[in-house]
Enzyme design. Sequence first.
Site, PDB file in Angstrom:
ATOM      1  NE  ARG A 127      -2.855  -5.302  -1.130  1.00 35.69           N
ATOM      2  CZ  ARG A 127      -2.547  -4.408  -0.203  1.00 35.69           C
ATOM      3  NH1 ARG A 127      -2.672  -3.126  -0.439  1.00 35.69           N
ATOM      4  NH2 ARG A 127      -2.094  -4.780   0.970  1.00 35.69           N
ATOM      5  CG  ASP A 142      -5.488  -0.995   8.655  1.00 35.74           C
ATOM      6  OD1 ASP A 142      -4.724  -0.157   8.159  1.00 35.74           O
ATOM      7  OD2 ASP A 142      -5.163  -2.193   8.821  1.00 35.74           O
ATOM      8  CB  CYS A 163      -0.889   0.005   1.239  1.00 35.89           C
ATOM      9  SG  CYS A 163      -2.553  -0.508   0.901  1.00 35.89           S
TER      10      CYS A 163
HETATM   11  C1  UD1 Z   1       0.112  -3.697   9.832  1.00 32.29           C
HETATM   12  C2  UD1 Z   1      -1.115  -4.030   9.035  1.00 32.29           C
HETATM   13  C3  UD1 Z   1      -1.704  -2.777   8.412  1.00 32.29           C
HETATM   14  C4  UD1 Z   1      -1.919  -1.703   9.476  1.00 32.29           C
HETATM   15  C5  UD1 Z   1      -0.678  -1.485  10.319  1.00 32.29           C
HETATM   16  C6  UD1 Z   1      -0.901  -0.551  11.494  1.00 32.29           C
HETATM   17  C7  UD1 Z   1      -0.688  -6.297   8.293  1.00 32.29           C
HETATM   18  C8  UD1 Z   1      -0.390  -7.228   7.154  1.00 32.29           C
HETATM   19  N1  UD1 Z   1      -0.766  -4.985   8.009  1.00 32.29           N
HETATM   20  O1  UD1 Z   1       1.067  -3.175   8.911  1.00 32.29           O
HETATM   21  O2  UD1 Z   1      -2.941  -3.124   7.791  1.00 32.29           O
HETATM   22  O3  UD1 Z   1      -2.261  -0.493   8.843  1.00 32.29           O
HETATM   23  O4  UD1 Z   1      -0.213  -2.737  10.843  1.00 32.29           O
HETATM   24  O5  UD1 Z   1      -1.918  -1.015  12.293  1.00 32.29           O
HETATM   25  O6  UD1 Z   1      -0.899  -6.726   9.408  1.00 32.29           O
HETATM   26  N2  UD1 Z   1       7.633   1.295  11.325  1.00 32.29           N
HETATM   27  C9  UD1 Z   1       8.946   1.694  11.413  1.00 32.29           C
HETATM   28  N3  UD1 Z   1       9.917   0.727  11.354  1.00 32.29           N
HETATM   29  C10 UD1 Z   1       9.609  -0.595  11.217  1.00 32.29           C
HETATM   30  C11 UD1 Z   1       8.273  -0.977  11.138  1.00 32.29           C
HETATM   31  C12 UD1 Z   1       7.284  -0.011  11.205  1.00 32.29           C
HETATM   32  O7  UD1 Z   1       9.250   2.869  11.527  1.00 32.29           O
HETATM   33  O8  UD1 Z   1      10.543  -1.410  11.172  1.00 32.29           O
HETATM   34  C13 UD1 Z   1       6.570   2.321  11.355  1.00 32.29           C
HETATM   35  C14 UD1 Z   1       5.816   2.365  10.016  1.00 32.29           C
HETATM   36  O9  UD1 Z   1       6.489   3.150   9.077  1.00 32.29           O
HETATM   37  C15 UD1 Z   1       4.513   2.953  10.429  1.00 32.29           C
HETATM   38  C16 UD1 Z   1       4.303   2.386  11.838  1.00 32.29           C
HETATM   39  O10 UD1 Z   1       5.587   1.949  12.276  1.00 32.29           O
HETATM   40  O11 UD1 Z   1       4.590   4.350  10.499  1.00 32.29           O
HETATM   41  C17 UD1 Z   1       3.315   1.241  11.911  1.00 32.29           C
HETATM   42  O12 UD1 Z   1       3.737   0.200  11.108  1.00 32.29           O
HETATM   43  P1  UD1 Z   1       3.477  -1.330  11.468  1.00 32.29           P
HETATM   44  O13 UD1 Z   1       2.749  -1.453  12.751  1.00 32.29           O
HETATM   45  O14 UD1 Z   1       4.766  -2.051  11.319  1.00 32.29           O
HETATM   46  O15 UD1 Z   1       2.500  -1.764  10.292  1.00 32.29           O
HETATM   47  P2  UD1 Z   1       2.593  -3.024   9.360  1.00 32.29           P
HETATM   48  O16 UD1 Z   1       2.989  -4.219  10.124  1.00 32.29           O
HETATM   49  O17 UD1 Z   1       3.346  -2.665   8.130  1.00 32.29           O
END
Ligand code: UD1
Length: 418
Positions: A398, A306, A118
């Site tokens: 998706r 979400d 996304c």
């Molecule tokens: C998951 C969900 C997505 C949802 C999101 C937040 C799945 C497959 N997807 O995405 O639908 O919108 O949680 O609830 O479960 N971040 C960092 N470093 C990292 C990882 C994350 O800075 O290593 C930041 C991201 O840029 C973002 C925030 O943390 O700003 C939240 O991300 P994260 O909780 O990791 O979301 P996803 O696991 O990608």
Amino acid sequence: MDKIVVRGGNKLEGEVNISSAKNSVLPIIAASILSGDKCVIDNAPMLEDVNVIGEILKSISAKVDINRDNNKIIIDTSSIANCEPDSELVKKMRASFLLMGPMMSRFGSFKISLPGGCNIGTRPIDLHLKGFTALGAKVTIGHGYVKGVADRLIGNNIYLDFPSVGATENLMMAAVMAEGETTIENAAAEPEIEDLGKFLNEIGANVIGAGTDTVRIIGVKKLKGTTHRPIYDRIEAGTFMASAAITRSKIKINGVIEEHLKPIIAKLTEMGVDIKIEGESAIVDATKELKPIDIKTMPYPGFPTDMQAQIMAILCSVKGTSVITETIFENRFMHVSEMKRLGCNIKIDGRSAVIEGVDNLTGTQVKATDLRAGAALILCGLIAEGCTEVTDIYHVDRGYVKIEDKFKNLGADIKRTN
Ligand code: UD1
């Protein structure tokens, strides 16, 4: 390319059945790699993301059978022959990064193309990689790939700078066969993480506290197959609650876990929507006048990012001023310019959107910029005068199972065309 055409104005009525959670099933499919055995997922949602992760597993020689007739997925990961999934497939879906932890745990290495997904901000994976390093892996990034190698993984204490859903899941999966004990502090506590913990324990892992902010994983030597039924999709349920709210209708939603929906129910209730829970169903009555509200997205149990776009769609139709502040992703207001084309009155001020309710929306062609944005535009279409055409509907596919059929059954004038 498929689009959805909605002619607005119909009230909704009747019942809708919620599918299993996309965000549960994707990590669980990834975790099946760990088992080295046969895993069966019952009541699986037949989604495009599920097809993609299935193809990704096939690209490393797993056997994957997605049975659309009985919503069952059978995965046999005993035949996996390499840890380098197909790059073109990986780029299609950000959740492909969830393969890193299981591949590292079972095979001691992975090489994966930097994932796509996304278009909602830069979405780094630094927390995942820092966690792998803490478990003893050597991680490198270069030429568009992330590589990880570990002769053996050793349990450690990991404190996440931010409660990332994906990082918590990846590190749980990486740690299940590490030597000794791993603790993940400031872990994300989303219900989908609890579901993953349950799955991991079913295949023989020892995971304690998944779904809270501290997860303990005691390493085990061997895992096995299982049959698992994922939790219902709280975001799909929330989207249908939003559809009742925006059309000022009363509907019944089946497949609701009240605990998981508390943050969404609280805000809809504050708005004036009456929600009654009966077992695993919700009766959502939005026939009274609705009030504007303020919302801030937060990690669970806060209000989910979400659901941000869908709640914004409702607020565009509610007289008065509402403010939505997005704290999770820095670029998740892409739907605003499309909503404005339908007549919504929204101003962006940094991480906040100020919404002034309007009396009516008017249909036109709009583009789904991401999964939830697409759902929110369909919601606007349900009340817009004339036809709203939502293009790039592959984003919506998706994460929503047959969304147009579910809305049609509720009485909406909606169809898919290409
Ligand atoms: C998951 C969900 C997505 C949802 C999101 C937040 C799945 C497959 N997807 O995405 O639908 O919108 O949680 O609830 O479960 N971040 C960092 N470093 C990292 C990882 C994350 O800075 O290593 C930041 C991201 O840029 C973002 C925030 O943390 O700003 C939240 O991300 P994260 O909780 O990791 O979301 P996803 O696991 O990608």
